[in-house]
Design an enzyme around this catalytic site. Structure first.
Site, mmCIF file in Angstrom:
data_model
loop_
_atom_site.group_PDB
_atom_site.id
_atom_site.type_symbol
_atom_site.label_atom_id
_atom_site.label_comp_id
_atom_site.label_asym_id
_atom_site.label_seq_id
_atom_site.Cartn_x
_atom_site.Cartn_y
_atom_site.Cartn_z
ATOM 1 N N ASP B 145 73.376 82.577 19.801
ATOM 2 C CA ASP B 145 72.204 82.819 18.860
ATOM 3 C C ASP B 145 72.656 83.793 17.824
ATOM 4 O O ASP B 145 73.034 84.854 18.270
ATOM 5 C CB ASP B 145 70.883 83.353 19.643
ATOM 6 N N HIS B 152 64.788 89.001 8.252
ATOM 7 C CA HIS B 152 64.506 89.372 9.223
ATOM 8 C C HIS B 152 65.200 90.681 9.882
ATOM 9 O O HIS B 152 64.471 91.369 10.470
ATOM 10 C CB HIS B 152 64.714 87.886 10.141
ATOM 11 N N ARG B 161 64.138 101.420 13.209
ATOM 12 C CA ARG B 161 64.931 102.478 12.788
ATOM 13 C C ARG B 161 64.408 102.559 11.131
ATOM 14 O O ARG B 161 65.093 102.126 10.215
ATOM 15 C CB ARG B 161 66.375 102.147 12.522
ATOM 16 N N GLU B 218 60.131 82.698 17.361
ATOM 17 C CA GLU B 218 61.231 82.866 16.598
ATOM 18 C C GLU B 218 61.580 81.570 16.018
ATOM 19 O O GLU B 218 62.156 80.692 16.845
ATOM 20 C CB GLU B 218 62.743 83.506 17.248
ATOM 21 N N GLU B 220 63.924 79.309 14.137
ATOM 22 C CA GLU B 220 65.252 79.236 14.023
ATOM 23 C C GLU B 220 65.579 77.523 13.663
ATOM 24 O O GLU B 220 64.985 76.712 14.036
ATOM 25 C CB GLU B 220 66.036 79.771 15.161
ATOM 26 N N ASP B 252 63.403 80.246 19.672
ATOM 27 C CA ASP B 252 63.776 81.295 20.424
ATOM 28 C C ASP B 252 62.694 82.252 20.886
ATOM 29 O O ASP B 252 62.557 83.371 20.555
ATOM 30 C CB ASP B 252 64.884 82.331 19.903
ATOM 31 N N ARG B 256 58.982 90.852 23.169
ATOM 32 C CA ARG B 256 59.387 92.064 22.559
ATOM 33 C C ARG B 256 59.403 93.547 23.516
ATOM 34 O O ARG B 256 60.237 94.087 23.106
ATOM 35 C CB ARG B 256 58.669 92.264 21.476
ATOM 36 N N GLN B 259 62.402 93.378 25.605
ATOM 37 C CA GLN B 259 63.607 93.541 24.735
ATOM 38 C C GLN B 259 63.664 95.066 24.581
ATOM 39 O O GLN B 259 64.881 95.449 24.686
ATOM 40 C CB GLN B 259 63.371 92.635 23.660
ATOM 41 N N LYS B 272 64.786 87.070 26.489
ATOM 42 C CA LYS B 272 64.975 85.772 25.818
ATOM 43 C C LYS B 272 65.447 84.614 26.740
ATOM 44 O O LYS B 272 65.090 83.452 26.413
ATOM 45 C CB LYS B 272 66.340 86.003 24.932
ATOM 46 N N THR B 276 63.953 78.417 25.928
ATOM 47 C CA THR B 276 64.308 78.192 24.445
ATOM 48 C C THR B 276 63.806 76.647 24.156
ATOM 49 O O THR B 276 64.184 75.929 24.809
ATOM 50 C CB THR B 276 65.639 78.333 24.002
ATOM 51 N N GLU B 392 56.977 90.223 12.927
ATOM 52 C CA GLU B 392 57.015 90.551 11.383
ATOM 53 C C GLU B 392 55.748 90.168 10.813
ATOM 54 O O GLU B 392 55.227 91.030 10.137
ATOM 55 C CB GLU B 392 58.016 89.793 10.813
#
Lengths: 445, 445
Positions: B145, B152, B161, B218, B220, B252, B256, B259, B272, B276, B392
């Site tokens: 992946d 993103h 951050r 996700e 993708e 995907d 969170r 993660q 993850k 999938t 997001e």
């Protein structure tokens, strides 16, 4: 060790057993009759079909030959053992792995009885190891690499984060990541030094591109999954070892300069996936039963969460397997010098047990399949000399490691051959070995 | 766009082509005669062998039926096309994928000619899509992946951050990591909410254990590798698309909270690898040739290193594929309400091209095999509404996303069904679609 939590021993573990294969009775052999590890092999240069084999001394029991020799069958071969032979005669060990511990155990018992001194010799079933070549023993659907040595994690962490070497999750989570199955090879693998991007810490602007300069090995134990689990159906820690076919040696070759530049935020990728070398021989957990080790935590460390705990954990969750890594440079090879030992360690230092890795891997519903491979992560021990990588042995590339003949290494040079070995022994018990996992660095293309 | 760098077009792209399969001529179909995507299918409930099929309107051309109908062969079926049909009649598409672009193209041309209005109708080769069930189209040896949306990466980086959202390697390295192939499923997949460890930032002491609370999707694009490469033999960027069989949709699924706690230092793992979901249909690069997009970099951004550059990159390195993610809660399903669109984006925003991903993946000597799958990473666009994940869309779980019927989500709830769709269109050209990749969250076990 309480009776309840000891692994069950049986007649195949009897230290008094000897074999009609004389080389199996030599004290320092890796493959006495108490071992009986599995590989996938064929006679070299013949183009024959790959098939399962079992090591005995310096020979291999050809399981496909066994199956076609009707007179090999006697009362020792019950239906389960005969079926297991048929499964192991295919061109991968996946079917045997999927068959489960009762099948593995039946086959082991029948082979033990067939190979004993008191049984009739059947040399027609044997192939000399010297005449054999090996393949990756299973189709590895997924390969996962863990990070179970707290000594390695701390030593590497110190190089990157002197004030905070061990991350807060380490003592709670068996840290792991997915690796690459397409580039796993057996002992004898040779690979070209990888090309890639690098940029030193603190440098701005365009990264460099070229051959990796900080190429390293990692001394690991590999764990082959036998029976798997369905998606969404975790394997409980107490049941986990029934899902493990056996252990092998594993070298997780690593390009440290590629790794430092690429690994944030999603982990190692091109720095690892160019090659991984395993031993051809898989030693079963049944063979290792007399060589278990206590699993320990420092008093200050947290106890595992309930899903990572199980009755046998503390008494015998570990494996007492000595591990050794040696290096033979191109000039040492040319001059006929043997590989020089760089470090020795032991799998008993692992912070997480094999069963904990399996339980953790599946607790979220992830499916394991027969033939899947787990790496233990670099098995560095508590002593600095017990380091499983050059990154540690050379203190991050700062202190050259001296070799015989006046050579030295901070990282691997082209032509270097790295050899992993592993074995276990106990007073009064035979030595059980893993053979070797050797690999050679070829120049970048 | 210069002639030199445009993808070659041929008679199969002619927008005037129509089919004797009437449903293929409807303007909003995903599967006009110019598309012809591949899947692995069988008639539902029959237990028949899986085999290759090609979508046309609301039907599937059963490639195994074609092969057994001697009278289907005419001059349109040259040897290459007939051989490709035989390869595609097996129980996975790996052999067809391995056969290479000349074989794929020969089969596409023969099918295009067979299905045109002016050709004799052969309904005996068709199976209604309504009667079909699908499987993962190939044995996926390795799944990787990537992380190709800079929008993103920046949005997610801001949550973790705020001062330094995008890491220094992002604009140089196509960041990727290995994923799990054992839990990849096709559209219709349902999976149990994963259990795992979580510990909120700043908290000390034991982590919590239980069902993930921040479950996400996700959006993708998946990339199926056709012909692979040998270990140590990188694929050049200029040749890379010849190694790509086609594209699909890929969800995907991500936990969170798992993660955040597990991902340092080796990347996402249990957060993850529980599931999938891909679309059953793989749209070939040849079908997508008229829908290519320019590949762009901001003037301030670095140009790619030479190994990631190639002549066609800037003119047409991208793909103009609209992507859409919709959500249908359990109560919406009960009340017969259609899925609600959460976001739309486009694959043309990808910071790295498909060819760059293949070249990067192999530049260190890593081997790709036929059937390997690459994920593009979440395809968020430059506009906040074009976000490919709930992380997001809900600003890290802080702003609920409103749904019809008064419901709202910050993350996924049990019973939620997430549907990905993708398509491309151009003025004067037919719409080419990917079907859908739908998956449903079941309660934790």
């Amino acid at each position: 060790m309480s009776r309840q939590t000891s692994p069950a021993l049986n007649e195949t573990h009897d230290p008094k057993l000897a074999s009609w294969v004389a080389s199996a009775n030599v004290p320092d052999t890796d493959f006495p009759i108490q071992n009986l590890p599995f590989a996938l092999f064929r006679r070299r240069g013949t183009g024959e079909a790959w098939r399962g084999g079992v090591a005995i001394g310096d020979r291999i029991v050809d399981l496909s030959a066994l199956g076609s020799l009707a007179d090999a069958w006697d009362d020792a071969w019950d239906d389960a053992a005969r079926h297991a032979v048929a499964l192991a005669s295919r061109d991968s060990l996946n079917a045997l792995m999927a068959a489960g511990p009762a099948a593995w155990s039946a086959l082991r018992l029948a082979l033990s009885r067939m190979l004993r001194s008191e049984a009739p010799a059947r040399p027609e079933c044997l192939v000399p190891q010297a005449d054999a070549e090996y393949a990756v023993p299973a189709t590895i659907g997924d390969y996962t690499d863990f990070y179970t040595s707290i000594h390695h994690a701390t030593a590497v962490g110190k190089l990157f984060r002197p004030d905070n070497p061990l991350l807060p999750n380490y003592k709670w989570v068996p840290i792991g990541y997915h690796g690459r199955s397409s580039t796993i090879g057996v002992s004898g693998q040779a690979f070209h030094r990888p090309l890639g991007q690098t940029r030193a810490a603190g440098v701005e602007g365009a990264p460099s591109f070229g051959p990796a300069q900080r190429l390293d090995f990692e001394l690991e134990v590999g764990i082959f999954i036998g029976t798997g689990n369905a998606s969404g159906a975790p394997i409980a820690a107490a049941d986990a070892e029934r899902h493990v076919f056996g252990l092998c040696l594993l070298n997780d070759w690593s390009a440290r300069d590629l790794q430092a530049w690429e690994y944030q935020p999603l982990g190692p990728f091109l720095s690892k996936n160019f090659a991984t070398t395993i031993s051809p021989w898989i030693v079963t957990l049944e063979a290792l039963a007399p060589y278990r080790a206590a699993w320990q935590r420092d008093a200050a460390d947290p106890q595992p969460l309930p899903y990572l705990d199980y009755p046998a954990l503390r008494a015998c969750g570990g494996f007492d397997i000595a591990l050794e890594v040696s290096l033979q440079t191109a000039s040492m090879q040319r001059d006929g010098m043997p590989p020089a030992t760089l470090a020795r360690s032991n799998f008993r230092h692992s912070y997480w047990s094999v069963a904990q890795l399996v339980a953790h891997h599946t607790v979220n519903g992830c499916a394991l399949r027969p033939g899947d491979l787990l790496g233990s992560g670099t098995q560095s021990g508590p002593d600095e000399a017990e380091a499983g990588s050059l990154l540690e042995l050379s203190a991050g590339g700062k202190q050259p490691v001296a070799l015989p003949g006046g050579e030295a290494r901070v990282f691997l040079a082209d032509g270097d051959k790295v050899v992993l070995r592993g074995w276990t022994s106990r007073p009064g018990l035979p030595r059980i070995g893993f053979g070797e996992a050797a690999g050679t660095v070829l120049p970048a293309r």
